[in-house]
Design an enzyme around this catalytic site. Structure first.
Site, PDB file in Angstrom:
ATOM      1  N   LYS A  99       0.815  -1.222   0.000  1.00 44.34           N
ATOM      2  CA  LYS A  99       0.000   0.000   0.000  1.00 44.34           C
ATOM      3  C   LYS A  99       0.849   1.272   0.000  1.00 44.34           C
ATOM      4  CE  LYS A  99      -3.379  -0.516  -0.663  1.00 44.34           C
ATOM      5  NZ  LYS A  99      -3.848  -0.886  -2.030  1.00 44.34           N
ATOM      6  N   ARG A 182       4.909   5.510   2.193  1.00 40.58           N
ATOM      7  CA  ARG A 182       3.990   6.634   2.393  1.00 40.58           C
ATOM      8  C   ARG A 182       3.978   6.990   3.876  1.00 40.58           C
ATOM      9  NH1 ARG A 182      -1.799   6.137  -0.070  1.00 40.58           N
ATOM     10  NH2 ARG A 182      -1.617   8.396   0.197  1.00 40.58           N
TER      11      ARG A 182
END
Length: 345
Positions: A99, A182
């Protein structure tokens, strides 16, 4: 008197003839000697070595079309032999993070004519059953490519699986490793969202993110929850650094890849020692999808699957703040190790 003059003339002609013949013989001998001698410092040796042949971009684009036919199963064995196609072990692997934008990074790098990608996650190094099948099985999962091209695969589970660093090291100790990250809390929520969607498709219920991320007994961050544990980047990276020097890793900013991908891709090109070929022409913002899509040429465009860019559920702000505070010291250490700083809370 006449006889003496004729004799003198014949003597002079004999001398001149001898000199001429001697000069010719000397020159012949000299040329032969020069042919055999090597100059101490020939001019060619003082010139820089010729650069490797650069394959024209148009040629690479033609070859990309041939590789596309191979993936569709339309190329023959004769074409494979004729064009010197091979299945290479990857020279670079996107090892994570789940992700973080691994699929987007792989597809964007595939814009480069000197890059070929494995279309599926192979899960060779993190799956014991696959790993037992051996390196030849792994190679056969790689796409056909030309010898000058770089093959890249991505399997995000590699980053967090304990056995993987040693296994990859045994295959290629000098391989280049890409990690896309991220902001850790955002990544954890995105991880949860993907699992939640899968549960809903099967009509199954699932706990709220807050209940999974926070231990109800201690009211502290639940480090047993996989989505939280995966976002502790430094813990996983330290395991990799037991086998590979930090110079073999390149950290990609997954948040920036969403909003402004080209600068990140140019950094990756440089890390992979590739000439800069990806341009703004290859990337265009799709307002409907809300993120960048890919333009290979005037005919072929591509956007990532609809499952990308899912809408995240609302999360209690106090839980978000608690998670951000928890991740902060790990983030600082990650910055220190990698030499790359992010504007994470």
């Amino acid at each position: 008197m006449l006889f003496k003059q004729q004799a003198l003339l014949r003597q002079k002609l004999f001398v001149l003839g001898s000199l001429a013949i001697g000069s010719v013989l000397y020159l012949v001998a000299r040329v032969g000697t020069l042919d055999r001698l090597q100059p101490i410092c020939p001019i060619e040796s003082r010139l820089p070595p010729p650069e490797p042949e650069q394959i024209p971009l148009r040629t690479l684009q033609f070859k990309r079309g041939l590789l596309h036919e191979l993936r569709k199963g339309n190329a023959t064995k004769e074409q494979i032999r004729l064009h010197n196609l091979v299945q290479q072990l990857p020279q670079a692997i996107i090892i994570g993070v789940r992700k973080g934008g691994t699929r987007a990074l792989l597809e964007m790098l595939n814009l480069h004519p000197a890059v070929v990608k494995a279309s599926q996650e192979i899960h060779f190094f993190d799956n014991d059953q696959n790993y037992a099948r051996g390196i030849d099985w792994y190679r056969e999962k790689m796409p056909f490519s030309f010898p000058h091209q770089i093959t890249i695969e991505k399997s995000p589970a590699y980053f967090i699986t304990e056995e993987v660093p040693e296994r990859i090291f045994k295959m290629n100790s000098s391989i280049k490793l890409l990690i896309i990250v991220r902001e850790p809390t955002t990544r954890a929520v995105s991880d949860y969202t993907q699992v939640l969607e899968g549960k809903e498709r099967k009509n199954k219920t699932y706990h709220k993110f807050e209940k999974l991320a926070i231990d109800s007994n201690t009211c502290e961050v639940n480090t047993k929850y996989k989505a939280v544990r995966t976002s502790i980047y430094t813990k996983h990276l330290e395991r990799w650094l037991k086998y590979f020097p930090v110079e073999q890793f390149h950290i990609v900013d997954g948040d920036r890849l969403i909003t402004d991908p080209l600068p990140e891709l140019r950094l990756v090109e440089r890390f992979l020692n590739l000439p800069s070929r990806i341009t703004q022409y290859n990337l265009y913002f799709n307002a409907t999808r809300g993120f960048y899509c890919l333009r290979f040429n005037i005919v072929f465009n591509k956007c990532l699957a609809g499952s990308k860019g899912r809408i995240h559920p609302e999360v209690d702000p106090t839980v978000v703040a608690k998670l951000q505070k928890f991740f902060h010291p790990f983030n600082q250490k990650f910055y220190q190790i990698t030499g790359r700083t992010f504007s994470w809370p």
